[in-house]
Write an enzyme that holds these catalytic residues in place. Sequence first.
Site, PDB file in Angstrom:
ATOM      1  N   ARG A 114       2.919  -6.990   9.013  1.00 43.12           N
ATOM      2  CA  ARG A 114       2.206  -5.895   9.694  1.00 43.12           C
ATOM      3  C   ARG A 114       2.716  -5.730  11.130  1.00 43.12           C
ATOM      4  NH1 ARG A 114      -3.831  -7.532   7.421  1.00 43.12           N
ATOM      5  NH2 ARG A 114      -3.816  -6.247   5.525  1.00 43.12           N
TER       6      ARG A 114
ATOM      7  N   THR B  30      -5.185  -7.762  10.682  1.00 44.28           N
ATOM      8  CA  THR B  30      -5.553  -6.485  10.043  1.00 44.28           C
ATOM      9  C   THR B  30      -5.062  -5.289  10.847  1.00 44.28           C
ATOM     10  OG1 THR B  30      -7.520  -7.548   9.131  1.00 44.28           O
ATOM     11  CG2 THR B  30      -7.507  -5.139   9.174  1.00 44.28           C
TER      12      THR B  30
ATOM     13  N   LYS C 123       0.836  -1.195   0.000  1.00 49.73           N
ATOM     14  CA  LYS C 123       0.000   0.000   0.000  1.00 49.73           C
ATOM     15  C   LYS C 123       0.883   1.262   0.000  1.00 49.73           C
ATOM     16  CE  LYS C 123      -3.772  -2.460   2.354  1.00 49.73           C
ATOM     17  NZ  LYS C 123      -4.738  -2.443   3.504  1.00 49.73           N
TER      18      LYS C 123
ATOM     19  N   TYR D 142     -12.169  -3.269  -3.235  1.00 50.94           N
ATOM     20  CA  TYR D 142     -12.787  -3.334  -1.902  1.00 50.94           C
ATOM     21  C   TYR D 142     -14.301  -3.448  -2.008  1.00 50.94           C
ATOM     22  CZ  TYR D 142      -8.322  -2.169   0.408  1.00 50.94           C
ATOM     23  OH  TYR D 142      -7.027  -2.191   0.893  1.00 50.94           O
TER      24      TYR D 142
ATOM     25  N   HIS E  34      -1.777  -5.558   1.491  1.00 49.80           N
ATOM     26  CA  HIS E  34      -2.989  -6.343   1.282  1.00 49.80           C
ATOM     27  C   HIS E  34      -2.591  -7.710   0.758  1.00 49.80           C
ATOM     28  CE1 HIS E  34      -6.882  -7.673  -0.265  1.00 49.80           C
ATOM     29  NE2 HIS E  34      -6.181  -8.107  -1.295  1.00 49.80           N
TER      30      HIS E  34
ATOM     31  N   GLU F 200      -9.557 -10.880  -7.405  1.00 45.35           N
ATOM     32  CA  GLU F 200      -8.614  -9.758  -7.301  1.00 45.35           C
ATOM     33  C   GLU F 200      -7.555  -9.798  -8.397  1.00 45.35           C
ATOM     34  OE1 GLU F 200      -9.051  -9.066  -2.473  1.00 45.35           O
ATOM     35  OE2 GLU F 200      -7.200  -9.923  -3.264  1.00 45.35           O
TER      36      GLU F 200
ATOM     37  N   ARG G 223      -1.139 -14.957   4.004  1.00 45.06           N
ATOM     38  CA  ARG G 223      -1.921 -14.261   5.042  1.00 45.06           C
ATOM     39  C   ARG G 223      -1.254 -14.418   6.409  1.00 45.06           C
ATOM     40  NH1 ARG G 223      -6.340 -10.656   4.223  1.00 45.06           N
ATOM     41  NH2 ARG G 223      -7.287 -11.467   6.123  1.00 45.06           N
TER      42      ARG G 223
ATOM     43  N   PHE H 248     -16.347   2.809   7.234  1.00 46.44           N
ATOM     44  CA  PHE H 248     -14.923   3.125   7.106  1.00 46.44           C
ATOM     45  C   PHE H 248     -14.448   3.208   5.659  1.00 46.44           C
ATOM     46  CE2 PHE H 248     -13.298  -0.995   5.824  1.00 46.44           C
ATOM     47  CZ  PHE H 248     -14.143  -1.924   6.409  1.00 46.44           C
TER      48      PHE H 248
HETATM   49  O1  CDP Z   1      -6.831  -6.348   4.806  1.00 47.92           O
HETATM   50  P1  CDP Z   1      -7.594  -7.381   5.589  1.00 47.92           P
HETATM   51  O2  CDP Z   1      -8.167  -8.490   4.733  1.00 47.92           O
HETATM   52  O3  CDP Z   1      -6.776  -7.911   6.745  1.00 47.92           O
HETATM   53  O4  CDP Z   1      -8.824  -6.618   6.285  1.00 47.92           O
HETATM   54  P2  CDP Z   1     -10.293  -6.256   5.753  1.00 47.92           P
HETATM   55  O5  CDP Z   1     -11.222  -6.442   6.904  1.00 47.92           O
HETATM   56  O6  CDP Z   1     -10.603  -6.992   4.475  1.00 47.92           O
HETATM   57  O7  CDP Z   1     -10.223  -4.685   5.457  1.00 47.92           O
HETATM   58  C1  CDP Z   1      -9.604  -4.186   4.295  1.00 47.92           C
HETATM   59  C2  CDP Z   1      -8.755  -2.977   4.658  1.00 47.92           C
HETATM   60  O8  CDP Z   1      -9.599  -1.908   5.033  1.00 47.92           O
HETATM   61  C3  CDP Z   1      -7.832  -3.197   5.863  1.00 47.92           C
HETATM   62  O9  CDP Z   1      -6.608  -3.813   5.505  1.00 47.92           O
HETATM   63  C4  CDP Z   1      -7.630  -1.780   6.355  1.00 47.92           C
HETATM   64  O10 CDP Z   1      -6.628  -1.088   5.645  1.00 47.92           O
HETATM   65  C5  CDP Z   1      -8.982  -1.126   6.059  1.00 47.92           C
HETATM   66  N1  CDP Z   1      -9.910  -1.066   7.228  1.00 47.92           N
HETATM   67  C6  CDP Z   1     -10.017   0.121   7.941  1.00 47.92           C
HETATM   68  O11 CDP Z   1      -9.338   1.103   7.619  1.00 47.92           O
HETATM   69  N2  CDP Z   1     -10.873   0.220   9.015  1.00 47.92           N
HETATM   70  C7  CDP Z   1     -11.611  -0.850   9.379  1.00 47.92           C
HETATM   71  N3  CDP Z   1     -12.435  -0.734  10.431  1.00 47.92           N
HETATM   72  C8  CDP Z   1     -11.511  -2.056   8.672  1.00 47.92           C
HETATM   73  C9  CDP Z   1     -10.644  -2.138   7.594  1.00 47.92           C
HETATM   74 MG    MG Z   2      -9.718  -8.492   3.364  1.00 48.26          MG
END
Ligand code: CDP
Ligand code: MG
Length: 162
Positions: free
Chosen positions: A103, A92, A10, A50, A127, A138, A86, A58
Amino acid sequence: MYEKSLIIIKPDGVQRSLVGTVINRFENAGLKIHAMKLQNVAAEQSKKHYSEHVGKAFYPTVEEYITSGPVMVFVLGGVSAIKKIRAMVGATEPASALPGTIRGDFAHQSYPAPGEPDDKPIRNLIHASATPDEAAAEIAIWFSEDELVDYDKVTDQQVSFK
Ligand code: CDP
Ligand code: MG
């Protein structure tokens, strides 16, 4: 089973010069690069990528984050690659991501501070596709089929040490 996964370093990862460090971890783990490009992300592309989050409270901050500067996007392959990647990426929320994960090691953030509104994106550096279905969708969003390169590496061969 051999799987392919879509990875994005990112904008914060590119700005902090962590592209090589992150790719090094994946190469050291034996994952194979099938495609890679540096690009800016349009709002439309963010909404496709997304799609499961568009409409959530958010989402606007996530779009602002992913479109804020160039990203390095790539496809990695390997046996059980999606789960493995992963695990290497970590949770996350950087504060919960274990040390040793990408991370956990590089994305710790100290905001929102106590009492601040939780209206900022989680800047977590990277990501990675979460499931085989997500990976297929994706990869198709970010790459055309002719941009994906299939090839053998010397480490794909079975060798005898007799
Ligand atoms: O990236 P990952 O699959 O771990 O998480 P996700 O739940 O699919 O969310 C996608 C991305 O959205 C996250 O990696 C964060 O950068 C962002 N996000 C956020 O800013 N605030 C949240 N409450 C949830 C997700
Ligand atoms: Mg995700």
